[in-house]
Design a protein around this motif. Structure first.
Motif, PDB file in Angstrom:
ATOM      1  N   LEU A  37      39.878  33.174  41.545  1.00  6.12           N
ATOM      2  CA  LEU A  37      39.616  33.271  40.106  1.00  6.12           C
ATOM      3  C   LEU A  37      38.700  32.144  39.634  1.00  6.12           C
ATOM      4  CD1 LEU A  37      43.171  34.326  38.886  1.00  6.12           C
ATOM      5  CD2 LEU A  37      41.109  35.752  38.967  1.00  6.12           C
ATOM      6  N   TYR A  38      38.895  30.961  40.185  1.00  4.78           N
ATOM      7  CA  TYR A  38      38.052  29.821  39.846  1.00  4.78           C
ATOM      8  C   TYR A  38      36.603  30.083  40.260  1.00  4.78           C
ATOM      9  CZ  TYR A  38      36.027  25.148  40.211  1.00  4.78           C
ATOM     10  OH  TYR A  38      35.191  24.053  40.110  1.00  4.78           O
ATOM     11  N   LEU A  39      36.412  30.538  41.488  1.00 10.85           N
ATOM     12  CA  LEU A  39      35.048  30.799  41.975  1.00 10.85           C
ATOM     13  C   LEU A  39      34.394  31.959  41.232  1.00 10.85           C
ATOM     14  CD1 LEU A  39      35.203  30.347  45.848  1.00 10.85           C
ATOM     15  CD2 LEU A  39      34.026  28.925  44.181  1.00 10.85           C
ATOM     16  N   LYS A  40      35.180  32.960  40.884  1.00 12.14           N
ATOM     17  CA  LYS A  40      34.636  34.137  40.202  1.00 12.14           C
ATOM     18  C   LYS A  40      33.937  33.753  38.900  1.00 12.14           C
ATOM     19  CE  LYS A  40      34.039  38.430  38.958  1.00 12.14           C
ATOM     20  NZ  LYS A  40      32.659  38.784  38.980  1.00 12.14           N
ATOM     21  N   THR A  41      34.451  32.754  38.203  1.00 13.30           N
ATOM     22  CA  THR A  41      33.840  32.337  36.937  1.00 13.30           C
ATOM     23  C   THR A  41      32.487  31.676  37.145  1.00 13.30           C
ATOM     24  OG1 THR A  41      34.935  30.170  36.917  1.00 13.30           O
ATOM     25  CG2 THR A  41      36.100  32.017  35.867  1.00 13.30           C
ATOM     26  N   ARG A  42      32.187  31.294  38.363  1.00 12.99           N
ATOM     27  CA  ARG A  42      30.942  30.597  38.661  1.00 12.99           C
ATOM     28  C   ARG A  42      29.953  31.438  39.463  1.00 12.99           C
ATOM     29  NH1 ARG A  42      34.789  27.690  37.268  1.00 12.99           N
ATOM     30  NH2 ARG A  42      34.661  25.522  36.634  1.00 12.99           N
ATOM     31  N   LEU A  43      30.272  32.721  39.628  1.00 13.95           N
ATOM     32  CA  LEU A  43      29.429  33.603  40.430  1.00 13.95           C
ATOM     33  C   LEU A  43      28.886  34.740  39.569  1.00 13.95           C
ATOM     34  CD1 LEU A  43      31.690  33.914  43.590  1.00 13.95           C
ATOM     35  CD2 LEU A  43      29.574  32.606  43.390  1.00 13.95           C
ATOM     36  N   PRO A  44      27.806  35.369  40.025  1.00 15.95           N
ATOM     37  CA  PRO A  44      27.301  36.553  39.316  1.00 15.95           C
ATOM     38  C   PRO A  44      28.372  37.644  39.246  1.00 15.95           C
ATOM     39  CG  PRO A  44      25.714  35.803  40.946  1.00 15.95           C
ATOM     40  CD  PRO A  44      26.957  34.998  41.167  1.00 15.95           C
ATOM     41  N   SER A  45      28.233  38.535  38.290  1.00 22.13           N
ATOM     42  CA  SER A  45      29.273  39.532  38.013  1.00 22.13           C
ATOM     43  C   SER A  45      29.480  40.542  39.137  1.00 22.13           C
ATOM     44  CB  SER A  45      28.952  40.269  36.713  1.00 22.13           C
ATOM     45  OG  SER A  45      27.719  40.953  36.844  1.00 22.13           O
ATOM     46  N   HIS A  46      28.529  40.709  40.045  1.00 21.28           N
ATOM     47  CA  HIS A  46      28.697  41.718  41.091  1.00 21.28           C
ATOM     48  C   HIS A  46      29.672  41.289  42.186  1.00 21.28           C
ATOM     49  CE1 HIS A  46      25.334  39.323  42.739  1.00 21.28           C
ATOM     50  NE2 HIS A  46      25.800  39.674  43.913  1.00 21.28           N
ATOM     51  N   GLU A 101      33.321  40.576  43.462  1.00 23.57           N
ATOM     52  CA  GLU A 101      34.655  41.032  43.080  1.00 23.57           C
ATOM     53  C   GLU A 101      35.706  40.006  43.492  1.00 23.57           C
ATOM     54  OE1 GLU A 101      35.380  43.829  41.406  1.00 23.57           O
ATOM     55  OE2 GLU A 101      33.258  44.372  41.286  1.00 23.57           O
ATOM     56  N   VAL A 102      36.702  39.827  42.636  1.00 25.45           N
ATOM     57  CA  VAL A 102      37.799  38.903  42.933  1.00 25.45           C
ATOM     58  C   VAL A 102      38.532  39.355  44.194  1.00 25.45           C
ATOM     59  CG1 VAL A 102      40.011  37.991  42.101  1.00 25.45           C
ATOM     60  CG2 VAL A 102      38.082  38.172  40.545  1.00 25.45           C
ATOM     61  N   ASP A 103      38.699  40.664  44.372  1.00 23.28           N
ATOM     62  CA  ASP A 103      39.400  41.176  45.549  1.00 23.28           C
ATOM     63  C   ASP A 103      38.696  40.781  46.845  1.00 23.28           C
ATOM     64  OD1 ASP A 103      41.322  42.314  43.949  1.00 23.28           O
ATOM     65  OD2 ASP A 103      40.454  44.319  44.017  1.00 23.28           O
ATOM     66  N   LEU A 142      33.225  30.984  50.212  1.00 27.99           N
ATOM     67  CA  LEU A 142      31.803  30.682  50.067  1.00 27.99           C
ATOM     68  C   LEU A 142      30.985  31.302  51.203  1.00 27.99           C
ATOM     69  CD1 LEU A 142      31.974  27.005  48.783  1.00 27.99           C
ATOM     70  CD2 LEU A 142      31.419  29.066  47.480  1.00 27.99           C
ATOM     71  N   ASP A 143      31.555  31.338  52.404  1.00 30.29           N
ATOM     72  CA  ASP A 143      30.883  32.022  53.517  1.00 30.29           C
ATOM     73  C   ASP A 143      30.679  33.497  53.192  1.00 30.29           C
ATOM     74  OD1 ASP A 143      30.735  29.710  55.003  1.00 30.29           O
ATOM     75  OD2 ASP A 143      32.448  30.207  56.295  1.00 30.29           O
ATOM     76  N   GLU A 144      31.694  34.126  52.589  1.00 34.41           N
ATOM     77  CA  GLU A 144      31.591  35.537  52.213  1.00 34.41           C
ATOM     78  C   GLU A 144      30.544  35.726  51.124  1.00 34.41           C
ATOM     79  OE1 GLU A 144      32.674  39.670  52.234  1.00 34.41           O
ATOM     80  OE2 GLU A 144      32.738  38.033  53.670  1.00 34.41           O
ATOM     81  N   VAL A 145      30.503  34.818  50.165  1.00 34.93           N
ATOM     82  CA  VAL A 145      29.491  34.894  49.104  1.00 34.93           C
ATOM     83  C   VAL A 145      28.095  34.816  49.714  1.00 34.93           C
ATOM     84  CG1 VAL A 145      28.495  33.626  47.151  1.00 34.93           C
ATOM     85  CG2 VAL A 145      30.958  34.046  47.248  1.00 34.93           C
TER      86      VAL A 145
END
Length: 108
Positions: free
Chosen positions: A29-38, A40-42, A80-83
């Protein structure tokens, strides 16, 4: 039921609890707020669970680092590796679609 999840880490024999999985969710959830919208939290949570399992397998309490701190680093690193992996595949797909687009064939 004791409230523990069935996974027990390799060498350490560490039992993962719901709090460990909550750490994965909080990190996602923390990382999701700092990433582009595409993103997914899952997807972040899935890679975070993999990081948690790797942390449980490789944790060595003799090194004096608390498991939560060790796991947090591994969880965030896996996410981050997945991102990076998803970002690279997105760039590759965009580049491929640009090359296949008839617009690039227009002579001026």
């Amino acid at each position: 039921m004791t409230g523990e999840y069935p996974y027990i880490g390799g060498r350490s024999g560490l039992k993962l609890t719901p709090e460990h999985y909550a750490l994965v969710k909080r990190t996602a959830l923390y990382l999701k707020t700092r990433l582009p919208s595409h993103f997914e939290v899952d997807d972040l949570q899935q890679s975070g669970i993999e990081g948690l399992l790797q942390a449980a397998d490789s944790f060595d309490e003799k090194k004096g680092i608390p498991f939560d701190q060790f796991a947090r680093t591994r969880i965030k690193g896996a996410m981050l590796d997945e991102v990076r992996r998803l970002s690279q595949s997105t760039r590759s797909e965009e580049h491929t679609s640009e090359l296949q687009s008839p617009d690039h064939l227009v002579c001026r």
